[in-house]
Structures are given as C-alpha cells and as structure tokens.
Design a protein around this motif. Structure first.
Motif, mmCIF file in Angstrom:
data_model
loop_
_atom_site.group_PDB
_atom_site.id
_atom_site.type_symbol
_atom_site.label_atom_id
_atom_site.label_comp_id
_atom_site.label_asym_id
_atom_site.label_seq_id
_atom_site.Cartn_x
_atom_site.Cartn_y
_atom_site.Cartn_z
ATOM 1 N N MET A 40 -6.019 -36.081 -16.740
ATOM 2 C CA MET A 40 -5.514 -36.236 -15.359
ATOM 3 C C MET A 40 -6.012 -37.555 -14.754
ATOM 4 S SD MET A 40 -5.450 -33.429 -12.358
ATOM 5 C CE MET A 40 -5.411 -33.898 -10.636
ATOM 6 N N ASP A 99 -6.581 -27.179 -4.547
ATOM 7 C CA ASP A 99 -7.187 -26.792 -5.830
ATOM 8 C C ASP A 99 -7.391 -27.978 -6.773
ATOM 9 O OD1 ASP A 99 -4.376 -27.001 -6.080
ATOM 10 O OD2 ASP A 99 -4.389 -25.795 -7.896
ATOM 11 N N GLN A 100 -6.773 -29.113 -6.477
ATOM 12 C CA GLN A 100 -6.900 -30.272 -7.372
ATOM 13 C C GLN A 100 -7.896 -31.320 -6.869
ATOM 14 O OE1 GLN A 100 -5.512 -30.552 -10.398
ATOM 15 N NE2 GLN A 100 -4.636 -28.511 -10.139
ATOM 16 N N ILE A 116 -3.635 -40.814 -13.449
ATOM 17 C CA ILE A 116 -3.738 -41.443 -12.122
ATOM 18 C C ILE A 116 -4.080 -42.928 -12.253
ATOM 19 C CG2 ILE A 116 -5.097 -41.447 -9.983
ATOM 20 C CD1 ILE A 116 -5.521 -38.390 -10.424
ATOM 21 N N GLY A 169 -0.623 -26.172 4.417
ATOM 22 C CA GLY A 169 0.058 -25.978 3.129
ATOM 23 C C GLY A 169 -0.797 -26.360 1.934
ATOM 24 N N VAL A 216 -3.148 -39.808 -3.984
ATOM 25 C CA VAL A 216 -2.688 -38.756 -4.888
ATOM 26 C C VAL A 216 -2.455 -37.481 -4.058
ATOM 27 C CG1 VAL A 216 -3.214 -37.486 -7.000
ATOM 28 C CG2 VAL A 216 -4.104 -39.798 -6.714
ATOM 29 N N PRO A 217 -1.189 -37.194 -3.680
ATOM 30 C CA PRO A 217 -0.943 -35.990 -2.885
ATOM 31 C C PRO A 217 -0.981 -34.731 -3.746
ATOM 32 C CG PRO A 217 1.108 -37.253 -3.156
ATOM 33 C CD PRO A 217 0.034 -37.983 -3.909
ATOM 34 N N VAL A 218 -1.931 -33.860 -3.452
ATOM 35 C CA VAL A 218 -2.114 -32.614 -4.221
ATOM 36 C C VAL A 218 -2.542 -31.496 -3.261
ATOM 37 C CG1 VAL A 218 -2.752 -33.538 -6.508
ATOM 38 C CG2 VAL A 218 -4.502 -33.359 -4.725
ATOM 39 N N GLY A 219 -2.458 -30.261 -3.752
ATOM 40 C CA GLY A 219 -3.006 -29.138 -3.007
ATOM 41 C C GLY A 219 -4.521 -29.121 -3.160
ATOM 42 N N GLY A 238 2.339 -27.317 -0.927
ATOM 43 C CA GLY A 238 1.103 -28.046 -1.218
ATOM 44 C C GLY A 238 1.368 -29.439 -1.771
ATOM 45 N N ALA A 239 2.478 -29.599 -2.492
ATOM 46 C CA ALA A 239 2.691 -30.878 -3.164
ATOM 47 C C ALA A 239 4.116 -31.420 -2.971
ATOM 48 C CB ALA A 239 2.365 -30.736 -4.652
ATOM 49 N N ILE A 262 3.031 -32.499 -11.772
ATOM 50 C CA ILE A 262 3.087 -31.039 -11.718
ATOM 51 C C ILE A 262 3.342 -30.517 -13.120
ATOM 52 C CG2 ILE A 262 5.591 -30.999 -11.191
ATOM 53 C CD1 ILE A 262 4.862 -28.733 -9.144
ATOM 54 N N ILE A 317 -1.789 -22.403 -0.069
ATOM 55 C CA ILE A 317 -0.960 -21.235 0.241
ATOM 56 C C ILE A 317 -1.537 -20.069 -0.568
ATOM 57 C CG2 ILE A 317 1.366 -20.226 0.071
ATOM 58 C CD1 ILE A 317 1.302 -22.538 2.066
ATOM 59 N N PHE A 328 5.575 -37.244 -11.839
ATOM 60 C CA PHE A 328 5.825 -36.916 -13.244
ATOM 61 C C PHE A 328 5.610 -35.431 -13.538
ATOM 62 C CE2 PHE A 328 1.716 -36.332 -15.499
ATOM 63 C CZ PHE A 328 0.869 -36.480 -14.409
ATOM 64 N N MET A 365 -2.086 -18.527 -4.072
ATOM 65 C CA MET A 365 -0.805 -18.112 -4.650
ATOM 66 C C MET A 365 -0.620 -18.837 -5.973
ATOM 67 S SD MET A 365 3.104 -18.424 -3.211
ATOM 68 C CE MET A 365 2.938 -17.269 -1.872
ATOM 69 N N TYR A 416 -8.924 -31.616 -20.076
ATOM 70 C CA TYR A 416 -7.790 -31.751 -19.172
ATOM 71 C C TYR A 416 -8.051 -32.690 -17.976
ATOM 72 C CZ TYR A 416 -4.891 -29.490 -15.464
ATOM 73 O OH TYR A 416 -4.076 -29.227 -14.421
HETATM 74 P P1 TYM Z 1 -0.166 -27.698 -10.882
HETATM 75 O O1 TYM Z 1 1.022 -27.837 -11.770
HETATM 76 O O2 TYM Z 1 -1.047 -26.512 -11.058
HETATM 77 O O3 TYM Z 1 0.283 -27.709 -9.367
HETATM 78 C C1 TYM Z 1 1.112 -28.752 -8.868
HETATM 79 C C2 TYM Z 1 0.744 -29.036 -7.418
HETATM 80 O O4 TYM Z 1 0.907 -27.850 -6.623
HETATM 81 C C3 TYM Z 1 -0.289 -27.622 -5.876
HETATM 82 N N1 TYM Z 1 -0.461 -26.175 -5.695
HETATM 83 C C4 TYM Z 1 -0.686 -25.600 -4.504
HETATM 84 N N2 TYM Z 1 -0.808 -26.111 -3.273
HETATM 85 C C5 TYM Z 1 -1.022 -25.238 -2.264
HETATM 86 N N3 TYM Z 1 -1.126 -23.896 -2.425
HETATM 87 C C6 TYM Z 1 -1.024 -23.339 -3.643
HETATM 88 N N4 TYM Z 1 -1.112 -22.021 -3.794
HETATM 89 C C7 TYM Z 1 -0.788 -24.206 -4.769
HETATM 90 N N5 TYM Z 1 -0.616 -23.999 -6.104
HETATM 91 C C8 TYM Z 1 -0.430 -25.224 -6.652
HETATM 92 C C9 TYM Z 1 -1.403 -28.223 -6.736
HETATM 93 O O5 TYM Z 1 -2.541 -28.520 -5.967
HETATM 94 C C10 TYM Z 1 -0.715 -29.462 -7.279
HETATM 95 O O6 TYM Z 1 -0.800 -30.519 -6.346
HETATM 96 N N6 TYM Z 1 -3.449 -30.894 -12.820
HETATM 97 C C11 TYM Z 1 -2.263 -30.784 -11.988
HETATM 98 C C12 TYM Z 1 -1.121 -31.643 -12.506
HETATM 99 C C13 TYM Z 1 -1.511 -33.050 -12.741
HETATM 100 C C14 TYM Z 1 -1.697 -34.055 -11.748
HETATM 101 C C15 TYM Z 1 -2.041 -35.226 -12.469
HETATM 102 C C16 TYM Z 1 -1.601 -34.059 -10.363
HETATM 103 C C17 TYM Z 1 -1.752 -33.603 -13.949
HETATM 104 N N7 TYM Z 1 -2.066 -34.934 -13.792
HETATM 105 C C18 TYM Z 1 -2.304 -36.442 -11.784
HETATM 106 C C19 TYM Z 1 -1.866 -35.253 -9.697
HETATM 107 C C20 TYM Z 1 -2.207 -36.427 -10.411
HETATM 108 C C21 TYM Z 1 -1.815 -29.341 -11.982
HETATM 109 O O7 TYM Z 1 -2.060 -28.591 -12.889
HETATM 110 O O8 TYM Z 1 -1.034 -29.022 -10.921
#
Ligand code: TYM
Length: 334
Positions: free
Chosen positions: A135, A152-153, A139, A186, A147-150, A26-27, A13, A189, A43, A199, A131
């Motif tokens: 990323m 948008d990733q 990974i 989630g 890789v648990p992410v929202g 989301g995360a 994050i 969001i 991290f 959001m 970028y």
């Molecule tokens: P970042 O910092 O923008 O967001 C961190 C995590 O929060 C999730 N997220 C959301 N989930 C649901 N609804 C929302 N509105 C919302 N806003 C943010 C994102 O999907 C994310 O999971 N590039 C990444 C950071 C990163 C990373 C990585 C993640 C760098 N290297 C390797 C996973 C693996 C980022 O900018 O997330």
C-alpha cells in the motif's frame, strides 16, 4: 489531463466482493467530489485481494465490475486516471525495495493485520503481513499529496509516511510524504446490526451492511431492521446512542447536511419513521448509480478501454518515480 499546479490525490479499493455504503461514503463519494480540484488517480487494488484466498474467475469478474461501479458512481475518466493495480508492474517492483526498508516491528503493530491474521489460523500468508508495504508502494509511486480513505486505513497511510520519510533520509529526498484525507462524516460507517463495529462486506449477517447494488426494497427492509438504542430521542451521541448516531451520519452523508441539521429534520419523528426515511434517502441516492452500473457492465469494451488507457498513463508516471528509486538504491543501469 494533469495540471502541474494542482496537488495529486491518490486512492484505491479492493475488488473483494461488492462495495458497501461504507466504501461509498468513506471513500468513493469523496473521490468523485475531489475531481476537478486535484489531479486524481484511482485504482482497483486486485493485488491486495490475493492476501486472502480467491477463486480466480471471481476475482477477474469482480475487478471488472468494481471498475464499472466506480465509473457509475461518478469517477470521470476525463478528469481522473482509473486503472487496475496488477496492470502496472511498478507496484510490485517498488514494494520489494520498500520491503527492504521496512521493519518487522512496525509491521507487527498494524491492527488490520492482527485482526485478519487471527481469522487465517495457522497458515498466515506472508502477503497479509506485507500488505501495508504494498500500500505504501502504491501511494509513493505517484508522488501523492493526499490519500482519501476511511478511518480504518489511517494507520496504513501513517506507515506510508514513515517509510517515505525514512527513505528520503537514508538516500536523499525522493518521495512526496503523503497526508491522509479523512472525511468529516462517513469516515466510519458502522454495522446496522452491531453499531459498535465497522460496516463490512465480509460480515456474516447480510442485514449488517448495505451493498451499493442492493435493490430498493432490500435497502429499506435492512434499515427498518437496523439496531437502535433505548429511549426515543433522535440525537447524535456515539457513546450512548451508537445506532441512532450511525443512522444520523448516514443520512447526513446522503443529503450533504451536517449531523446537527439531520437531527433537526427528525426532532419530532419516531424511530420507525426515522429509519424508513434514512432507508428511502439511501435508496434514492443509489438508484441512478445502479442503473448506470447496469448499463456499463454490458458495455465491456468501453470499460476495458478506460482501464487500458489508465494503466498506460499510470505506468508512465510510476516509471519515472521507480527509475529514480532504482538509481538511488544502487541498481546497475544501462
Ligand atoms: P478497502 O477496499 O477495504 O476499502 C476501500 C475504502 O473504503 C473505506 N471503507 C470505509 N469507510 C467508512 N466506513 C466503512 N465502514 C468503510 N469500509 C471501508 C476504506 O477506508 C477505504 O478507503 N488497503 C485499502 C486499499 C488500498 C489503498 C491503497 C487505499 C490499497 N492501496 C493506497 C489508498 C491508497 C483497502 O483495503 O481498502
């Protein structure tokens, strides 16, 4: 700490501003819930934050505070590794090698780059373009399975998979090909002010997002102001009722219920009562995290010790993968 029979979960994050409940549901919440069943590595992606202008002292403070917030939210240093990206130099080293195995075309298709570069005007930073390769390096350094992410990733995780597969084909099997792990509810969001947009903490309207550090009265007042839809039924319909659907999803995440169960809870409620109930549920959920955060930020040494330990353990794991990669690409070795 790590069990050879368990799969590895990896996620990060950015320390850009404060975390929203989008980041949480989301995360972060999923990172916490997955501890125990997987080997977990989490991290703070401070190198990613340099892709937009930063005030150095603010970046340093936020990196520390974001680490404290992850611990307060339940990332457990006895179960998971927690570290800061810039403390493990292997990320930058692998990024260069992967840069030389990635294509301009695939990078130009990244939607987040297109959105963010539109805001940077004439002088778009190379780092912003690059970028997603950083990323991918993050990974792939840890042989991550999930890789648990929202939502948008997901495109970035897909790119990491493509880069891993290409490298494995060009050289010989080296990287684990990771899978994205998107939560059922989630994952996306939406803004409270415009529920058709994600959001985001960078929104100009502070009523559009809830920060994990927002006080109870602010949380409740923002939910009271949340944009809803015409009609009066509280039903989930993303297409025709994006505002109510978003609030139902937030409520479902907070209470650990399905969206259907959340609908049933409010079958006879007015919009006003519903918004108040969602606000109170979110405030109740965040209250213990906020007090733990207040305690931890005052205990700087404790947090710094965890980050130091995390960076040493992460560096050891990353070094093994990076060594293998350096050999494969033909670097001269001692
Ligand atoms: P970042 O910092 O923008 O967001 C961190 C995590 O929060 C999730 N997220 C959301 N989930 C649901 N609804 C929302 N509105 C919302 N806003 C943010 C994102 O999907 C994310 O999971 N590039 C990444 C950071 C990163 C990373 C990585 C993640 C760098 N290297 C390797 C996973 C693996 C980022 O900018 O997330």
């Amino acid at each position: 700490m790590f069990d050879k029979d368990k799969k590895t979960i990896f996620s990060g994050i950015q320390p850009s501003g404060e975390f929203t409940i989008g980041n949480y549901f989301g995360a972060i919440k999923n990172w916490v819930d997955l501890q125990g069943d997987y080997n977990c590595i989490y991290f703070i992606a401070d190198m990613h934050s340099l892709t937009v202008p930063q005030v150095p002292a603010d970046l340093r403070r936020r990196t520390f505070e974001c680490s404290a917030m992850l611990l307060a939210a339940g990332v457990d240093p006895d179960k998971s590794l927690l570290f800061v990206q810039s403390h493990v130099s292997a990320h930058a080293e692998l990024c260069w090698i992967l840069n030389c195995n990635s294509y301009m075309g695939e990078m130009s298709r990244m939607t987040q780059y297109k959105d963010k570069s539109a805001k940077q005007g004439e002088n778009i930073r190379v780092g912003l373009f690059d970028y997603p390769v950083l990323m991918a390096a993050d990974i792939l350094l840890y042989n991550s399975d999930l890789v648990p992410v929202g939502a948008d990733q997901t495109q970035h995780v897909e790119l990491a998979r493509n880069i891993a597969e290409r490298f494995n084909n060009n050289y010989s099997p080296t990287f684990t090909v990771p899978e994205g792990y998107i939560p059922e509810s989630g994952a996306r969001i939406m803004s409270l002010a415009d529920p058709t947009r994600k959001m985001s903490k960078s929104d100009e309207n502070a009523n559009a997002y809830i920060l994990m550090k927002d006080p109870r009265d602010v949380i409740i007042s923002k939910f009271k102001k949340a944009v809803t839809d015409s009609g009066h039924e509280i039903v989930h319909d993303r297409e025709n009722k994006p505002g109510i659907s978003n609030l139902l999803e937030i409520y479902a995440c907070v209470c650990g219920k399905s969206v259907k169960e959340a609908e049933a809870d409010f079958a006879t409620s007015s919009y006003a009562d519903f918004k108040l109930a969602v606000g109170e549920a979110v405030a109740d959920r965040l209250a213990p995290i906020q007090s733990e955060f207040d305690r931890l930020v005052k205990d700087k040494q404790y947090v710094m010790d965890i980050l130091k330990d995390g960076s040493e353990k992460a560096s050891a794991i990353a070094a093994r993968v990076l060594d293998k990669v350096k050999r494969k690409v033909g670097y001269l070795q001692f």
